[in-house]
Enzyme design. Structure first.
Site, PDB file in Angstrom:
ATOM      1  N   CYS A  87       0.838  -1.192   0.000  1.00  0.00           N
ATOM      2  CA  CYS A  87       0.000   0.000   0.000  1.00  0.00           C
ATOM      3  C   CYS A  87       0.873   1.242   0.000  1.00  0.00           C
ATOM      4  CB  CYS A  87      -0.898   0.052   1.244  1.00  0.00           C
ATOM      5  SG  CYS A  87      -2.027  -1.333   1.400  1.00  0.00           S
ATOM      6  N   ASP A  89      14.695  -7.535 -12.579  1.00  0.00           N
ATOM      7  CA  ASP A  89      15.075  -7.239 -11.199  1.00  0.00           C
ATOM      8  C   ASP A  89      14.890  -8.406 -10.252  1.00  0.00           C
ATOM      9  OD1 ASP A  89      12.280  -7.097 -10.581  1.00  0.00           O
ATOM     10  OD2 ASP A  89      12.285  -5.035 -11.274  1.00  0.00           O
TER      11      ASP A  89
END
Length: 494
Positions: free
Chosen positions: A11, A357
């Site tokens: 979040c 990544d």
């Protein structure tokens, strides 16, 4: 790892105190944090007398429309939240900030991260008669605060914070103050900024401060909380039992490249990790390609270090929401085809270094390798700008079971064959730590690298039994052969 692999951030939180356009600025701040959550958004405002809010499902533009904004304009204080569900289901009842109206006060609260003892705390609270209205672990702390015997809200908050475990930040709004809280390890980031008119800002990332033209003031550190009132700002501590362990995944993947965490710019860190990856794992090829978007900085560093052209061999459709937010693996996989395409004229007949990544489940990188080979690419050398993602995370990333992790059961050679690459190599743990460059007097120089090492700085708590039950042989072998600093409750080994 592309934006489509199923690894999800928890979040983003935002807060502002004492600005006449608090709701509008909160909306703008949340927009800059949209990458941290796309399932819902909300804003709660205050004017020293009343708290009110709006929230909805979907992207910010879908969740909070013009008619919602008109209901919350003109209030000087606000908090806001963009959500990805790491705990709780995806209904409107779990969209934050939560707004509570009690007989003696009103409180708005929103949360980034995950409480790893929420289940046991919730059970104890329900046995005492507490009634929960959502399945989000954020609601737990509000019950703890209200059941406290402390004489003030602030003291009750401090008391409650000492009971919860995990990686978290909170933004909390009352009629008198704006609070910002960081967990005892600073796993999740929170920063403070100041606008020209004197308004203070809280945000999960500095990019939300920059977009408003505000000045960065400071990071909130492990075990600290900030109190912002009309009298000013004060940073305090709620616990001294702290060990800094900033989430490495913030640097590797989650944060925006223009954000700075603990003094380290995210783009610069990713580029440095790409350079270190090239030093550790060079490859003979015609070009280097990065997987958009979070791998591009690392790919440019790899190309620069090894002296190869850095090409745009993959193109992302910028007008489709990030697929990683999709709740099912099938939708995530379909999203890869919609969102990424290979540039055939660039890759045809070429040997390619493909920089990503991370590899979590392995499904997305497999599709990308196939896409490039279908477009005529010859040999593809996959290079990952982080170590093997071998262990689940319980601190706010949506990868909380061993079964989801391909590296938990397969060796790099097996994964190479599975994804169809010609070679595969990862950045070392030491290479990652040195690329990020933190220098705290703490294990891993102040990084949380639990997903690569199985070393959990905040402990395991409610997750311990299931975690240990499902450890794979690869995980057990890694744990047996590598030093670990923390026990299952997050205490440092003596």
């Amino acid at each position: 790892m592309s934006n489509y692999s199923g690894l999800n951030e928890e979040c983003g939180v935002f807060g502002i105190w004492n600005h006449p356009e608090a709701a509008q600025l909160t909306y703008m701040g949340l927009h800059s944090l949209q990458h941290r959550g796309q399932e819902g958004a909300g804003i709660v405002v205050s004017n020293h007398e009343t708290l009110k809010g709006e929230r909805g499902l979907g992207l910010l533009t879908e969740a909070i429309k013009d008619e919602h904004m008109s209901n919350i304009k003109g209030y000087p204080h606000a908090i806001g939240h963009v959500r990805y569900a790491t705990s709780g289901n995806k209904g409107i009842e779990n969209i934050q900030p939560f707004l509570y109206h009690f007989y003696d006060m009103s409180v708005g609260i929103c949360h980034n991260g995950n409480l790893i003892n929420a289940k046991s705390l919730r059970q104890n609270l329900e046995e005492q008669g507490a009634i929960f209205h959502s399945s989000s672990d954020t609601e737990v702390i509000m019950h703890l605060i209200r059941r406290s015997k402390a004489p003030t809200f602030e003291e009750a908050l401090k008391e409650s914070l000492r009971l919860i475990k995990g990686g978290f930040t909170f933004a909390i709004l009352t009629k008198d103050a704006l609070y910002g809280v960081v967990d005892p390890n600073a796993i999740r980031p929170l920063v403070v900024g100041k606008m020209e008119n004197g308004a203070y800002i809280l945000a999960s990332e500095t990019c939300a401060i920059d977009v408003l033209g505000a000045e960065f003031i400071q990071d909130i550190h492990a075990g600290e909380y900030v109190v912002i009132t009309d009298e000013g700002i004060e940073v305090k501590t709620y616990t001294r039992q702290t060990t800094t362990a900033i989430s490495a995944m913030e640097y590797i993947y989650f944060a925006r490249p223009d954000s700075t965490i603990a003094g380290k710019n995210v783009h610069a860190v990713r580029k440095a990790s790409g350079k270190r990856l090239a030093q550790e794992n060079p490859a003979k090829a015609d070009m280097v390609i990065g997987v958009p978007n979070s791998s591009l900085s690392a790919a440019s560093g790899y190309a620069e270090e090894i002296g190869l052209p850095y090409e745009m061999g993959l193109v992302k459709n910028q007008y489709v929401a990030r697929t990683f937010i999709q709740p099912t693996q099938e939708l995530r996989e379909q999203g890869v085809r919609v969102k990424l395409s290979a540039v055939k004229d660039i890759v045809d007949g070429k040997d390619i270094v493909l920089v990503d990544d991370s590899i979590v489940r392995g499904t997305t990188i497999k599709r990308i390798v196939k896409m490039l080979k279908d477009s005529g690419a010859n040999r593809i050398h996959v290079r990952i700008a982080s170590p093997e993602f071998m262990f689940p995370s319980f601190y706010g990333i949506d990868v909380s079971t061993t079964a989801e992790l391909i590296s938990a059961s397969k060796s790099p050679e097996e994964i190479k064959n599975h994804i169809g690459a010609d070679s595969l190599a990862y950045l070392s743990v030491d290479g990652l730590i040195e690329s990020i460059g933190l220098d705290y007097d703490a294990p891993y120089h102040g990084l949380c690298v639990e997903s690569f090492t199985g070393d959990y700085p905040a402990g395991l708590y409610d997750y311990e039994k299931n975690y240990k039950k499902h450890l794979s042989e690869r995980q057990k072998s890694y744990i047996a052969n590598n030093k670990h600093y923390f026990d299952s409750e997050g205490n440092l080994h003596v």
